[in-house]
Design a protein around this motif. Structure first.
Motif, PDB file in Angstrom:
ATOM      1  N   ARG A  61      -0.882   5.692  -4.783  1.00 53.01           N
ATOM      2  CA  ARG A  61      -2.039   5.134  -3.751  1.00 53.01           C
ATOM      3  C   ARG A  61      -2.945   4.260  -4.440  1.00 53.01           C
ATOM      4  O   ARG A  61      -1.797   2.724  -4.487  1.00 53.01           O
ATOM      5  N   LEU A  62      -2.445   4.477  -6.145  1.00 58.53           N
ATOM      6  CA  LEU A  62      -3.326   3.012  -7.095  1.00 58.53           C
ATOM      7  C   LEU A  62      -2.110   2.385  -6.534  1.00 58.53           C
ATOM      8  O   LEU A  62      -2.155   1.010  -6.927  1.00 58.53           O
ATOM      9  N   CYS A  63      -0.822   2.146  -7.152  1.00 57.05           N
ATOM     10  CA  CYS A  63       0.513   1.747  -7.284  1.00 57.05           C
ATOM     11  C   CYS A  63       0.327   0.998  -6.594  1.00 57.05           C
ATOM     12  O   CYS A  63       0.499  -0.653  -7.160  1.00 57.05           O
ATOM     13  N   GLY A  64       0.391   1.349  -5.606  1.00 51.29           N
ATOM     14  CA  GLY A  64       0.240  -0.021  -4.449  1.00 51.29           C
ATOM     15  C   GLY A  64      -0.407  -0.859  -4.114  1.00 51.29           C
ATOM     16  O   GLY A  64      -0.144  -2.037  -3.737  1.00 51.29           O
ATOM     17  N   GLU A  65      -1.769  -0.605  -3.919  1.00 49.88           N
ATOM     18  CA  GLU A  65      -2.545  -1.324  -4.568  1.00 49.88           C
ATOM     19  C   GLU A  65      -2.919  -2.739  -5.738  1.00 49.88           C
ATOM     20  O   GLU A  65      -2.977  -3.557  -5.987  1.00 49.88           O
ATOM     21  N   ARG A  66      -2.163  -1.643  -7.238  1.00 47.52           N
ATOM     22  CA  ARG A  66      -1.968  -2.857  -8.215  1.00 47.52           C
ATOM     23  C   ARG A  66      -0.893  -3.833  -7.656  1.00 47.52           C
ATOM     24  O   ARG A  66      -0.923  -5.087  -7.883  1.00 47.52           O
ATOM     25  N   MET A  67       0.232  -3.521  -7.044  1.00 54.45           N
ATOM     26  CA  MET A  67       1.039  -4.391  -6.454  1.00 54.45           C
ATOM     27  C   MET A  67       0.257  -5.468  -5.820  1.00 54.45           C
ATOM     28  O   MET A  67       0.952  -6.378  -5.582  1.00 54.45           O
ATOM     29  N   SER A  68       0.042  -4.889  -4.883  1.00 53.95           N
ATOM     30  CA  SER A  68      -0.536  -5.310  -3.678  1.00 53.95           C
ATOM     31  C   SER A  68      -1.894  -7.138  -4.902  1.00 53.95           C
ATOM     32  O   SER A  68      -1.995  -8.234  -4.216  1.00 53.95           O
ATOM     33  N   ASN A  69      -2.847  -6.330  -5.252  1.00 52.43           N
ATOM     34  CA  ASN A  69      -3.150  -7.524  -6.157  1.00 52.43           C
ATOM     35  C   ASN A  69      -2.657  -8.569  -6.973  1.00 52.43           C
ATOM     36  O   ASN A  69      -2.653  -9.432  -6.593  1.00 52.43           O
ATOM     37  N   LEU A  70      -1.647  -7.861  -7.629  1.00 53.44           N
ATOM     38  CA  LEU A  70      -0.791  -8.479  -8.634  1.00 53.44           C
ATOM     39  C   LEU A  70       0.372 -10.097  -7.141  1.00 53.44           C
ATOM     40  O   LEU A  70      -0.108 -11.011  -8.016  1.00 53.44           O
ATOM     41  N   ALA A  71       0.407  -9.011  -6.023  1.00 50.72           N
ATOM     42  CA  ALA A  71       0.882 -10.035  -5.385  1.00 50.72           C
ATOM     43  C   ALA A  71       0.104 -11.254  -4.559  1.00 50.72           C
ATOM     44  O   ALA A  71       0.483 -12.883  -4.577  1.00 50.72           O
ATOM     45  N   ARG A  72      -0.971 -11.367  -4.415  1.00 53.70           N
ATOM     46  CA  ARG A  72      -2.405 -11.876  -4.623  1.00 53.70           C
ATOM     47  C   ARG A  72      -2.635 -12.474  -5.325  1.00 53.70           C
ATOM     48  O   ARG A  72      -2.682 -14.069  -5.028  1.00 53.70           O
ATOM     49  N   LEU A  73      -2.678 -12.252  -7.039  1.00 52.90           N
ATOM     50  CA  LEU A  73      -3.188 -13.067  -8.306  1.00 52.90           C
ATOM     51  C   LEU A  73      -1.202 -14.071  -7.945  1.00 52.90           C
ATOM     52  O   LEU A  73      -2.376 -15.487  -8.609  1.00 52.90           O
ATOM     53  N   PHE A  74      -0.182 -14.218  -7.552  1.00 53.36           N
ATOM     54  CA  PHE A  74       0.404 -14.743  -8.200  1.00 53.36           C
ATOM     55  C   PHE A  74       0.540 -15.947  -6.887  1.00 53.36           C
ATOM     56  O   PHE A  74       0.842 -17.364  -7.237  1.00 53.36           O
ATOM     57  N   ASN A  75       0.339 -15.900  -5.770  1.00 54.86           N
ATOM     58  CA  ASN A  75       0.247 -16.456  -4.597  1.00 54.86           C
ATOM     59  C   ASN A  75      -1.199 -17.696  -5.245  1.00 54.86           C
ATOM     60  O   ASN A  75      -1.108 -18.840  -4.734  1.00 54.86           O
ATOM     61  N   ILE A  76      -2.529 -16.577  -5.966  1.00 58.23           N
ATOM     62  CA  ILE A  76      -3.321 -17.639  -5.605  1.00 58.23           C
ATOM     63  C   ILE A  76      -3.102 -18.461  -7.324  1.00 58.23           C
ATOM     64  O   ILE A  76      -3.483 -19.757  -6.974  1.00 58.23           O
TER      65      ILE A  76
END
Length: 617
Positions: A525-540
């Motif tokens: 579950r933490l891996c999934g959250e990690r990926m979601s946050n990293l994708a957000r950082l890319f878009n930012i």
């Protein structure tokens, strides 16, 4: 490591060089594969702010953690990543068929392609040996023609090919990448990135085995999964397939019709999954290691388009059917076949044609602009021809090939009001005016107007929440869906079988059995959250702000659904403020949607904190 090869193939088309890189068990455990590998490789290898058509924009192919194994409905899926020509943000698309398993059998988990070849080329990866071969004779051919020509040239009909058609060659921002004739890495315009590199195709031949850590344990668990996958949880996909959604969505007042002017289609029976299967389906087949066999192949039976063949799914059927006001199944089949042949995203293309039809009926596009076509809603022949014109960039098709966001800007006259996109990506087959949880999921989706990164329409359509009401608690629901989908797309598991898995526990068990890397449900579950946050950082990093999350199409905000079960529904700016605030709070982000330093440290993403700090400054 088991399952993984641990190898990354880097190819620079500008200088014609290639080299092999390696990654370790820590990266595998933290990012799994698929989505995780794709997002991390992209943020690490793309220089911030580059245009999507810059040679430095890497085109990245990735396999999943279980690719090439016996795990059902995962064996041959793969992902493709780059900066999107459609959105300028994260570009990602997934496909299946046979190509993904061949990539791992050829010796690699990740393929990173940069640069631009001076002349058209294709890649041939043969059990670890790489050739950059001339595609001069392939340029201009359809995806189907090029696939066969490559096999003929290499003398092996079992070679797997992933390539582009005319849309990608012409840098159509809706261009996709086609493999196995009917399979597409469809969304965000990655076929155009391929075309910008003068890269026609990637061909694979591999014979290398894929090892697993616990063969007996995996076999035992997979027997159970196979039985589940043959049970009632997937009956819909085995029988009618996703076209079963057509009648349901119309009855719910959630079927986008005539460019979102309505949310139900009065001729929906003519384009239903039931009618499709009774009169047009010729074959039902499956991907590698798949007991579901969801791929419904249809053939046009009569009229001008007799003999056209395509794989049928709800989303493209919606886009070329109700969305364009067309109830002729023969024309719908032909339009989707044309998308496969020209290599253009069938969902996006249908949405663009529907937009063009409304422009035509409002007088913003003339018959002369359309090259003599009468582009009214319901004109199936004009719809099919417009797919060709967009792919070849002829007449108004040259503007429409830019996607609805850019086309609306060029056409003007108020067209932006009914240009149905979020962040530049055309919307998919759920009218979100009456689906408030889905509206939030679409708004914050990391790749733009899309349901496949969250699946949050499920909460609304199942009646588990009041779909007409905006509430802060919807943010936690969407977050949970996004993180689970990030894991699913990292393994990569077919979403049609998502209900056979008992949450993170089952997926973690399979991951450990396959790779030998210990994994618990909470870690996953933490891996999934990690990926979601990293994708957000890319878009930012690429310029996205809270305002981009707030801006749904004006029609969603201002034009109520005119009739049916969801009559009167809209998503107001006030609704969006409530939904976004709740989502950002659930994520542990600040009120501008930027991950906090505390959240990044918690997820092991401290190395990327400077991205967040840069926008807060």
């Amino acid at each position: 490591m088991n399952a993984y090869t641990g190898k990354i193939l880097y190819i620079d088309l500008t200088c014609g060089s290639c080299k092999t890189g390696f990654y370790d068990e820590a990266m595998a455990g933290d990012y799994i594969g698929g989505t995780g590998f794709g997002v991390k490789m992209l943020i690490d290898h793309l220089k911030p702010g580059l245009d999507a058509f810059d040679p430095g924009n890497p085109l990245i192919y990735v396999s999943g953690a279980t690719t090439g194994t016996i795990v059902p409905c995962t064996a041959s899926k793969f992902g493709v990543f780059a900066k999107s020509p459609a959105t300028g943000l994260l570009g990602e698309a997934y496909s299946t068929g046979q190509w993904g398993a061949e990539l791992r059998a050829a010796g690699y988990d990740v393929l990173v392609i940069t640069g631009k070849a001076p002349k058209p080329v294709y890649l041939f990866i043969d059990d670890g040996t790489v050739q950059i071969r001339s595609a001069r004779k392939l340029w201009g051919k359809s995806t189907w023609e090029a696939e066969q020509a490559i096999r003929d040239e290499l003398g092996d009909q079992n070679i797997r090919v992933s390539g582009i058609g005319r849309a990608g060659e012409n840098l159509n921002r809706l261009a996709c990448i086609i493999n196995d004739r009917f399979r597409a890495a469809g969304r965000t315009g990655l076929g155009a990135v391929m075309g910008s590199k003068n890269l026609k195709a990637v061909a694979l031949r591999g014979t290398q085995d894929v090892s697993v850590a616990d063969p007996e344990g995996l076999m035992a668990f997979c027997r159970d999964l196979f039985e589940r996958a043959k049970g009632p949880a997937t009956a819909k996909y085995r029988t009618l397939g996703t076209p079963a959604n057509m009648l349901t969505m119309s009855a719910q007042g959630a079927l986008p019709t005539r460019n979102y002017r309505e949310a139900e289609f009065e001729k929906v029976e003519n384009v239903s999954g039931e009618r499709l299967n009774e009169q047009f389906i010729t074959k039902i087949q499956g991907c590698s290691a798949c007991p579901c066999r969801c791929e419904h192949i249809a053939k046009a039976r009569e009229g001008r388009f007799k003999g056209a063949v395509s794989r049928m799914e709800y989303e493209p059927m919606m886009a070329f059917g109700p969305y364009c006001g067309v109830d002729d199944m023969n024309a719908i089949i032909k339009a989707i076949e044309s998308c496969n042949i020209y290599g253009v995203d069938a969902i996006g293309a249908g949405i663009v044609v529907g937009f063009a039809m409304e422009c035509y009926e409002r007088g913003l596009i003339t018959k002369e602009d359309a090259g003599g076509l009468e582009l009214n809603f319901g004109n199936g022949e004009a719809m099919v021809e417009m797919v060709r014109k967009m792919s070849e960039r002829e007449d108004i098709g040259d503007i429409l090939a830019e996607g609805v966001m850019r086309a609306a800007e060029k056409i003007g006259g108020g067209a932006a009001h009914f240009a149905m996109h979020i962040k530049g990506l055309e919307l998919t087959g759920y009218d979100i005016r009456g689906l408030k949880t889905a509206a939030l999921g679409y708004a914050v989706s990391r790749r733009g107007g899309d349901h496949q990164r969250h699946g949050s329409y499920g909460w609304d359509l199942s009646g588990k929440v009041d779909r007409f009401k905006a509430e802060p608690g919807r943010g936690a629901l969407v977050m949970g869906d996004e993180d689970m989908y990030a894991v699913i797309d990292s393994m990569i598991i077919c979403k049609f079988t998502r209900t056979i898995w008992q949450g993170y526990e089952d997926i973690a068990k399979v991951y450990s059995l396959v790779t030998g890397i210990p994994m618990e449900a909470d870690q996953l579950r933490l891996c999934g959250e990690r990926m979601s946050n990293l994708a957000r950082l890319f878009n930012i990093r690429e310029g996205m702000t809270r305002r981009d999350d707030e801006l749904l199409p004006a029609r969603i905000h201002e034009d109520p659904i005119p009739g049916g079960a969801a009559k009167g529904s809209v998503v107001t700016p006030e609704d969006m403020a409530i939904l976004l605030d709740g989502y950002y709070a659930a994520r542990g982000w600040d009120n501008q949607g930027v991950p906090t330093d505390e959240k990044l440290d918690e997820l092991g993403l401290g190395a990327y904190a400077s991205i967040a700090e840069g926008v807060r400054a």
